[in-house]
Design a protein around this motif. Structure first.
Motif, PDB file in Angstrom:
ATOM      1  N   ALA A  60      11.907   7.480   0.178  1.00 14.61           N
ATOM      2  CA  ALA A  60      10.461   7.204   0.929  1.00 14.61           C
ATOM      3  C   ALA A  60      10.505   5.903   0.638  1.00 14.61           C
ATOM      4  CB  ALA A  60       8.982   7.718   0.456  1.00 14.61           C
ATOM      5  N   TYR A  61      11.058   5.488  -0.095  1.00 19.63           N
ATOM      6  CA  TYR A  61      10.665   3.911  -0.193  1.00 19.63           C
ATOM      7  C   TYR A  61      12.218   3.091   0.939  1.00 19.63           C
ATOM      8  CZ  TYR A  61       8.541   4.049  -4.827  1.00 19.63           C
ATOM      9  OH  TYR A  61       7.390   4.062  -5.923  1.00 19.63           O
ATOM     10  N   ARG A  62      12.966   3.933   1.282  1.00 18.34           N
ATOM     11  CA  ARG A  62      14.411   3.242   1.942  1.00 18.34           C
ATOM     12  C   ARG A  62      13.630   3.633   3.432  1.00 18.34           C
ATOM     13  NH1 ARG A  62      18.329   5.478   3.762  1.00 18.34           N
ATOM     14  NH2 ARG A  62      19.958   4.147   3.315  1.00 18.34           N
ATOM     15  N   THR A  63      13.024   4.598   3.266  1.00 23.04           N
ATOM     16  CA  THR A  63      13.332   4.900   4.753  1.00 23.04           C
ATOM     17  C   THR A  63      11.421   4.110   5.498  1.00 23.04           C
ATOM     18  OG1 THR A  63      13.811   7.131   4.586  1.00 23.04           O
ATOM     19  CG2 THR A  63      11.938   7.334   5.926  1.00 23.04           C
ATOM     20  N   TRP A  64      10.532   4.378   5.047  1.00 22.99           N
ATOM     21  CA  TRP A  64       8.768   3.530   4.771  1.00 22.99           C
ATOM     22  C   TRP A  64       8.670   2.491   4.555  1.00 22.99           C
ATOM     23  CZ3 TRP A  64       6.598   7.066   8.075  1.00 22.99           C
ATOM     24  CH2 TRP A  64       7.290   8.063   8.536  1.00 22.99           C
ATOM     25  N   VAL A  65       8.654   1.896   3.606  1.00 26.59           N
ATOM     26  CA  VAL A  65       8.524   0.899   2.114  1.00 26.59           C
ATOM     27  C   VAL A  65       9.435  -0.431   2.980  1.00 26.59           C
ATOM     28  CG1 VAL A  65       7.697  -0.658   0.691  1.00 26.59           C
ATOM     29  CG2 VAL A  65       7.730   3.011   0.636  1.00 26.59           C
ATOM     30  N   PHE A  66      10.826  -0.874   1.995  1.00 26.03           N
ATOM     31  CA  PHE A  66      10.990  -1.291   2.595  1.00 26.03           C
ATOM     32  C   PHE A  66      12.380  -1.739   3.967  1.00 26.03           C
ATOM     33  CE2 PHE A  66      10.631  -0.597  -1.933  1.00 26.03           C
ATOM     34  CZ  PHE A  66       9.850  -2.176  -2.430  1.00 26.03           C
ATOM     35  N   THR A  67      11.832  -1.554   5.172  1.00 26.17           N
ATOM     36  CA  THR A  67      12.113  -1.270   6.129  1.00 26.17           C
ATOM     37  C   THR A  67      12.688  -2.531   6.527  1.00 26.17           C
ATOM     38  OG1 THR A  67      10.790  -1.575   7.683  1.00 26.17           O
ATOM     39  CG2 THR A  67      10.989   0.625   6.988  1.00 26.17           C
ATOM     40  N   PHE A  68      14.067  -2.520   8.100  1.00 27.66           N
ATOM     41  CA  PHE A  68      15.055  -3.636   8.246  1.00 27.66           C
ATOM     42  C   PHE A  68      14.555  -3.840   9.530  1.00 27.66           C
ATOM     43  CE2 PHE A  68      17.344  -2.336   4.409  1.00 27.66           C
ATOM     44  CZ  PHE A  68      17.257  -3.180   4.135  1.00 27.66           C
TER      45      PHE A  68
ATOM     46  N   THR B   1       0.541  -1.423  -0.557  1.00 27.90           N
ATOM     47  CA  THR B   1       0.275   0.296   0.269  1.00 27.90           C
ATOM     48  C   THR B   1       0.759   1.845   0.268  1.00 27.90           C
ATOM     49  OG1 THR B   1      -1.749  -1.228   1.318  1.00 27.90           O
ATOM     50  CG2 THR B   1      -2.136   1.010   1.360  1.00 27.90           C
ATOM     51  N   LEU B   2       1.727   0.908   0.762  1.00 25.87           N
ATOM     52  CA  LEU B   2       3.086   2.108   0.514  1.00 25.87           C
ATOM     53  C   LEU B   2       3.676   2.933  -0.720  1.00 25.87           C
ATOM     54  CD1 LEU B   2       3.989   1.597   4.680  1.00 25.87           C
ATOM     55  CD2 LEU B   2       2.763   3.593   3.368  1.00 25.87           C
ATOM     56  N   PHE B   3       3.799   1.355  -0.860  1.00 27.54           N
ATOM     57  CA  PHE B   3       4.794   1.426  -2.227  1.00 27.54           C
ATOM     58  C   PHE B   3       3.952   2.076  -3.429  1.00 27.54           C
ATOM     59  CE2 PHE B   3       5.878  -0.225  -6.537  1.00 27.54           C
ATOM     60  CZ  PHE B   3       7.304   0.166  -6.385  1.00 27.54           C
ATOM     61  N   LEU B   4       2.327   1.677  -3.058  1.00 34.11           N
ATOM     62  CA  LEU B   4       2.036   1.935  -4.670  1.00 34.11           C
ATOM     63  C   LEU B   4       1.190   4.013  -4.244  1.00 34.11           C
ATOM     64  CD1 LEU B   4      -0.863  -0.638  -5.136  1.00 34.11           C
ATOM     65  CD2 LEU B   4       0.800   0.575  -6.358  1.00 34.11           C
TER      66      LEU B   4
END
Length: 566
Positions: free
Chosen positions: A542-550, A492-495
């Motif tokens: 945005a992707y590295r901060t919110w979507v693909f988190t570790f 959802t966040l990615f989209l």
């Protein structure tokens, strides 16, 4: 004072080499055609004429540099044509010695000996880019020396950055170094490095020189920065065998002097790779010996690759490149490095592209595959250098580049982060994005050719396919070690961020085309590239901060007292 014997021998060799070049060029009746254009530009400035309507020499060549360069060309009018030509050739020969000294100092990180400088200059003058610079009376060696002077100063030098700013005011391609300095300043913030100060000095010098030219030549400045700077055709045909840039390769491969936007896509990818490598090398610090040299040469090569027109004589960056690669070969002592150093020397001294058909009638339009490869000699060498620089440059810690706790989903610890740090992560991100662009174009063309769908319908389906491809690529290639939980939230966040990125891209493009009136093909393409760049930067953050988190790093559980030794 008696000079050491090796210095005397090196001086004799350098003098003999320079004399041979001078005699050979006079015997060949070189035209020094570019310096005649510079002189005509200086005369036009003195006369108060229209600098960019001026045409000089029987070839009717225009002025292609910013107005500040026109002011600097005025002193060329103070001498007659013959003494001016002699002075320019002598000046370029002296600048070749300066170029050799700065290249050695950049690589060795200390002041080189006189014998090494003179010996390097004696050989450098026979490389095709330097030879052609002398042949045409070009300004290239001066520009490279200005940039190298900056990057060989001490970290506390207050003037470091001024040379790069001046070079960019004379010819816009060195502006890429300001982007690299900005990236290095961000990557090393809080570490007490000099890159931010040098960025501000360079930007201030460029702005000051440009404003000075605007005050002296208001009409010419307005025309250049709103029109001529976006007209690469003023410099010549893209298909010309002398054009050693990505655009030149695409033009010759497509057999047209007007290549499609494919060259722009490739140039953006090369610019992203080259800039990322240069920033990583500057940020690596002591972990990469000669990191500054790798960064500077990578940025110089990148600026040549992505420029719409990069004539062979623009490639005088070959001197620091060859010095760096040869020194690395001597330090590493492996057959691969020796072969690479030898290949560099041969590539920049053989003048292979001039052995191909060229001249009136544009025979380059009929090149076969082998000839296209030979004609792309310098760009292929430049891309090989960037790949080598990427291989030897270590990444840097993600944690060092992020503020602790930045964003709800921020990675406060680098556990599970992509190996190689932010540099490799950015390269992988751009690789997935570039592949997504190809998927978008491929699906669109397939649907248009093999279905009856309308343009809008085909475009929408192609965009959805590209978004799906990008998600899979980022999830299983760039961020394959990210937290596998909460898949629905991640998608959802990615989209959502994809939609915001598309809005940024198209909003910037709309503002530039409608608000600024950038309606010409090149200007609209430039506006599109700017929009894509801003949207890509937003998506990356945005992707590295919110979507693909570790997942947080596992913390060691303290053992109860008395367990030692059990």
């Amino acid at each position: 004072m008696v000079l050491p014997l090796r210095v005397r021998w090196a001086a004799a060799l350098c003098a003999l080499s320079f004399a041979a070049v001078w005699v050979a060029q006079r015997a060949a009746h070189v035209s020094l055609i570019d310096v005649m254009v510079y002189r005509a530009a200086g005369q036009t400035v003195r006369a108060g004429g229209d600098l960019y309507a001026m045409r000089a020499t029987p070839a009717l060549l225009p002025m292609t540099y910013p107005p500040f360069a026109g002011l600097l060309f005025v002193p060329l009018t103070w001498l007659g044509v013959a003494p001016m030509r002699t002075a320019v050739t002598a000046g370029n020969l002296l600048l070749t010695v300066v170029l050799a000294a700065l290249s050695l100092r950049l690589v060795l990180r200390r002041r080189p000996g006189a014998a090494a400088v003179l010996g390097t200059a004696a050989g450098a003058v026979w490389s095709e880019p330097v030879w052609s610079t002398l042949r045409y009376g070009q300004v290239n060696i001066l520009l490279v020396c200005l940039v190298l002077w900056d990057f060989t100063r001490r970290p506390d030098s207050r003037l470091a950055g001024a040379g790069t700013g001046l070079a960019a005011a004379i010819k816009v391609t060195p502006l890429l170094f300001l982007v690299v300095l900005a990236g290095a300043a961000v990557a090393t913030r809080g570490q007490g490095t000099c890159w931010l100060r040098r960025l501000l000095t360079a930007a201030g010098t460029f702005a000051g020189a440009t404003l000075l030219a605007a005050a002296a030549l208001p009409h010419d400045s307005l025309r250049y920065w709103t029109d001529c700077a976006f007209a690469p055709g003023r410099s010549g045909s893209a298909v010309n065998v002398a054009n050693q840039s990505v655009r030149g390769i695409v033009a010759r491969a497509q057999h047209t002097p007007h290549p499609t936007a494919v060259w722009l896509v490739l140039a953006v990818l090369v610019a992203a790779l080259g800039t990322a490598v240069a920033v990583a090398a500057l940020a690596a610090g002591p972990r990469l010996p000669r990191g500054t040299a790798w960064a500077v040469v990578a940025a110089g090569v990148t600026s040549l690759l992505v420029s719409p027109i990069s004539w062979t004589h623009h490639w005088v960056w070959d001197v620091p490149l060859v010095v760096l690669v040869c020194y690395e070969a001597l330090q590493r002592r492996t057959p691969g490095w020796y072969a690479g150093a030898a290949a560099c020397v041969v590539a920049f001294c053989c003048a292979a592209m001039w052995m191909l058909p060229h001249g009136p009638g544009s025979p380059e339009l009929r090149e076969n595959a082998a000839q296209i490869l030979v004609a792309a000699l310098y760009p292929l060498a430049g891309i090989a250098f960037l790949a080598t620089a990427a291989a030897v440059t270590p990444g840097w810690s993600v944690a060092r580049l992020k503020r602790p706790g930045f964003g709800r989903g921020a990675r406060t610890e680098p556990a599970g982060a992509p190996r190689g740090g932010l540099a490799r992560e950015a390269v992988r991100f751009c690789a997935v994005g570039a592949a997504g662009v190809l998927v978008n174009l491929g699906v669109y063309n397939l649907l248009r050719h093999y279905t009856s769908l309308l343009v809008v319908q085909a475009g929408a389906i192609a965009t959805l396919a590209a978004i799906a491809f990008n998600y899979v690529g980022l999830r299983f290639f760039t961020y394959r070690d990210c937290d596998p939980r909460r898949r629905l939230r991640r998608i959802t966040l990615f989209l959502a961020f994809s939609v915001v990125g598309a809005a940024i891209e198209n909003g910037v493009f709309y503002g530039e085309t409608r608000g600024l009136g950038w309606s010409s093909p090149l200007r609209s393409s430039t506006g599109k590239v700017v929009g894509i760049a801003l949207a890509t930067a937003f998506r990356f953050w945005a992707y590295r901060t919110w979507v693909f988190t570790f997942l947080p790093a596992a913390r060691e559980t303290p053992r109860p007292a008395g367990d030692e030794g059990s």
